[in-house]
Design an enzyme around this catalytic site. Structure first.
Site, short mmCIF file in Angstrom:
data_model
loop_
_atom_site.label_atom_id
_atom_site.label_comp_id
_atom_site.label_asym_id
_atom_site.label_seq_id
_atom_site.Cartn_x
_atom_site.Cartn_y
_atom_site.Cartn_z
N LYS A 158 -4.09 -10.11 -6.21
CA LYS A 158 -5.52 -10.63 -5.54
C LYS A 158 -6.28 -9.70 -6.06
CE LYS A 158 -5.16 -8.04 -1.34
NZ LYS A 158 -5.40 -7.67 -0.07
N LYS B 158 0.53 -1.12 0.17
CA LYS B 158 -0.09 0.18 -0.04
C LYS B 158 0.84 1.21 -0.08
CE LYS B 158 -4.27 -1.78 1.88
NZ LYS B 158 -5.36 -1.55 2.69
N LYS C 242 -10.39 -4.52 -3.34
CA LYS C 242 -11.34 -3.39 -3.40
C LYS C 242 -10.78 -1.97 -3.90
CE LYS C 242 -12.10 -3.75 1.68
NZ LYS C 242 -12.96 -4.57 2.20
P1 TYM Z 1 -10.29 -6.15 4.49
O1 TYM Z 1 -11.43 -5.12 4.76
O2 TYM Z 1 -9.13 -5.88 3.48
O3 TYM Z 1 -10.85 -7.46 3.92
C1 TYM Z 1 -12.02 -8.01 4.49
C2 TYM Z 1 -11.82 -9.51 4.60
O4 TYM Z 1 -11.66 -9.99 3.26
C3 TYM Z 1 -10.66 -10.99 2.89
N1 TYM Z 1 -10.18 -10.75 1.49
C4 TYM Z 1 -9.86 -11.67 0.37
N2 TYM Z 1 -10.41 -13.16 0.78
C5 TYM Z 1 -10.21 -13.81 -0.52
N3 TYM Z 1 -9.77 -13.15 -1.54
C6 TYM Z 1 -9.43 -12.02 -1.84
N4 TYM Z 1 -9.11 -11.26 -2.79
C7 TYM Z 1 -9.57 -11.15 -0.52
N5 TYM Z 1 -9.49 -9.81 -0.36
C8 TYM Z 1 -9.94 -9.75 0.93
C9 TYM Z 1 -9.58 -10.46 4.04
O5 TYM Z 1 -8.58 -11.28 4.02
C10 TYM Z 1 -10.25 -10.13 5.12
O6 TYM Z 1 -10.49 -11.33 5.97
N6 TYM Z 1 -7.20 -5.68 8.25
C11 TYM Z 1 -8.44 -6.30 7.89
C12 TYM Z 1 -9.57 -5.97 8.80
C13 TYM Z 1 -9.44 -6.08 10.02
C14 TYM Z 1 -9.54 -7.43 10.83
C15 TYM Z 1 -9.61 -7.02 12.27
C16 TYM Z 1 -9.69 -8.81 10.18
C17 TYM Z 1 -9.30 -5.15 11.10
N7 TYM Z 1 -9.07 -5.80 12.45
C18 TYM Z 1 -9.59 -8.31 13.02
C19 TYM Z 1 -9.72 -9.76 11.41
C20 TYM Z 1 -9.67 -9.50 12.62
C21 TYM Z 1 -8.56 -5.69 6.57
O7 TYM Z 1 -8.32 -4.64 6.12
O8 TYM Z 1 -9.57 -6.60 5.78
#
Ligand code: TYM
Length: 330
Positions: free
Chosen positions: A194, A112, A197
């Site tokens: 990957k 990022k 969004k």
């Molecule tokens: P975030 O918002 O980027 O993504 C949310 C969830 O979606 C999963 N994900 C994917 N899974 C499969 N294929 C993909 N291409 C893909 N892109 C995203 C992510 O792995 C995630 O599970 N840091 C985290 C949010 C967070 C969090 C937490 C998660 C903050 N605190 C505590 C678990 C526990 C994030 O930015 O996810």
């Protein structure tokens, strides 16, 4: 009883990677006995610029999406991260335990921050520490996430162990739970990256809100290769990704899909995939839209979730403050 927790950024778009990587596993872990927490990490979202009005809408949209996907607010505590100030309080304490080098190694930060030089926010750098606080605050056992969050959950484990060693047993050491298929859905326009969004092109992802026409257009344009067969192979990430998506939606194994398309080409396969996707998305979208028509109903659920989460977090922080020596009364 296991405590299961996950969170997603309310950044407007939720794509099928988010759905299959985190939302669906969370829904299926709602079964008897588990204690579940699911929240919108709005304080993570502001590590990059957000328009306040849009952020407000995105938080409600995310809540509606989880509910439409099958999250039951009786079984899962559904809330907004910023409503429980203990998350940021614990993040500060963990900040004093984490090392710069550990955060510099985080691949998501490196991706990022790439090309942004000194203008990248300190919040973006510190993001994994807030995530560790999110997890450790609730004595979480299992964190269902996509593959890209594994390194962050591992940091949370390390920080839990470090804190426990220094101050005595305090935090549960959490485990990531990463599904075998679909933990890393790839971008439609570049199967080596990957699905994301924050991608600059909408052709990268399938949004949960894409309509029939858009789905068909994106699937038809999805990058494959010149072989033309519907077969999984490590050297063919494009078709492999599309087979995985069809497998997740239809609950058929990749092998069954390969067999069904023996002798057929991309045209038939892509038409069927787009149709299955639309059949999956349309009812979900109707439910999301119906929930969004009743914002006060959503707010009620989120208020209730916030007070339940707050009660748990307050209790934990009493212990944490005591352990580190800032509580003066005994
Ligand atoms: P975030 O918002 O980027 O993504 C949310 C969830 O979606 C999963 N994900 C994917 N899974 C499969 N294929 C993909 N291409 C893909 N892109 C995203 C992510 O792995 C995630 O599970 N840091 C985290 C949010 C967070 C969090 C937490 C998660 C903050 N605190 C505590 C678990 C526990 C994030 O930015 O996810």
């Amino acid at each position: 009883m296991s405590r299961i927790l996950t969170a997603l950024q309310p950044s407007g778009i939720l794509h099928i990677g988010n759905y299959f990587g985190a939302i669906e596993p969370m829904v299926s872990l709602q079964s008897a006995g588990n204690q579940n927490l699911l929240f919108m990490v709005d304080y993570h979202a502001i590590t990059v610029e957000q328009d306040p009005h849009t952020l407000r809408q995105n938080i409600l949209f995310a809540a509606a999406t989880y509910l439409a996907s099958g999250i039951d607010p009786e079984k899962t505590i559904l809330f907004q991260q910023s409503r429980v100030s203990e998350h940021t309080e614990l993040a500060w304490i963990l900040n004093c335990l984490v090392r710069m080098g550990e955060l510099e190694r985080m691949t998501q930060y490196k991706d990022k921050a790439l090309g942004k030089g000194q203008s990248v926010s300190v919040g973006l750098f510190d993001y994994p520490v807030l995530m560790a606080a999110d997890i450790l605050l609730y004595d979480t056992n299992i964190v269902p996430v996509g593959e890209d969050q594994k390194q962050h959950v591992e940091l949370a484990r390390d920080l839990a162990e470090r804190f426990n060693k220094k101050f005595g047993e305090t935090f549960v050491v959490p485990k990531p739970q990463i599904r075998k298929e679909g933990a890393r859905l790839m971008a439609l326009d570049d199967p080596h990256k990957k699905m994301s969004k924050s991608a600059t092109s909408e052709k990268n992802y399938l949004s949960l809100m894409d309509d029939e026409k858009t789905v068909l257009k994106k699937i038809k344009a999805a990058v494959t290769d010149s072989e033309g067969t519907i077969r999984l192979s490590p050297s063919r990430p494009g078709i492999g990704n599309l087979i995985t998506i069809l497998s997740l939606i239809t609950k058929k194994t990749p092998k069954e899909i390969e067999n069904a398309y023996e002798g057929k080409g991309y045209g038939d396969f892509k038409t069927d995939l787009a149709r299955e996707l639309t059949a999956f998305l349309t009812p979900l979208q109707s439910k999301i839209n119906a929930l969004l028509k009743d914002p006060s109903g959503l707010l009620k659920i989120l208020d209730n979730g916030a007070s339940r989460a707050k009660a748990m977090a307050e209790k934990k922080m009493i212990d944490v403050r005591q352990k580190i020596g800032v509580t003066l009364s005994s």
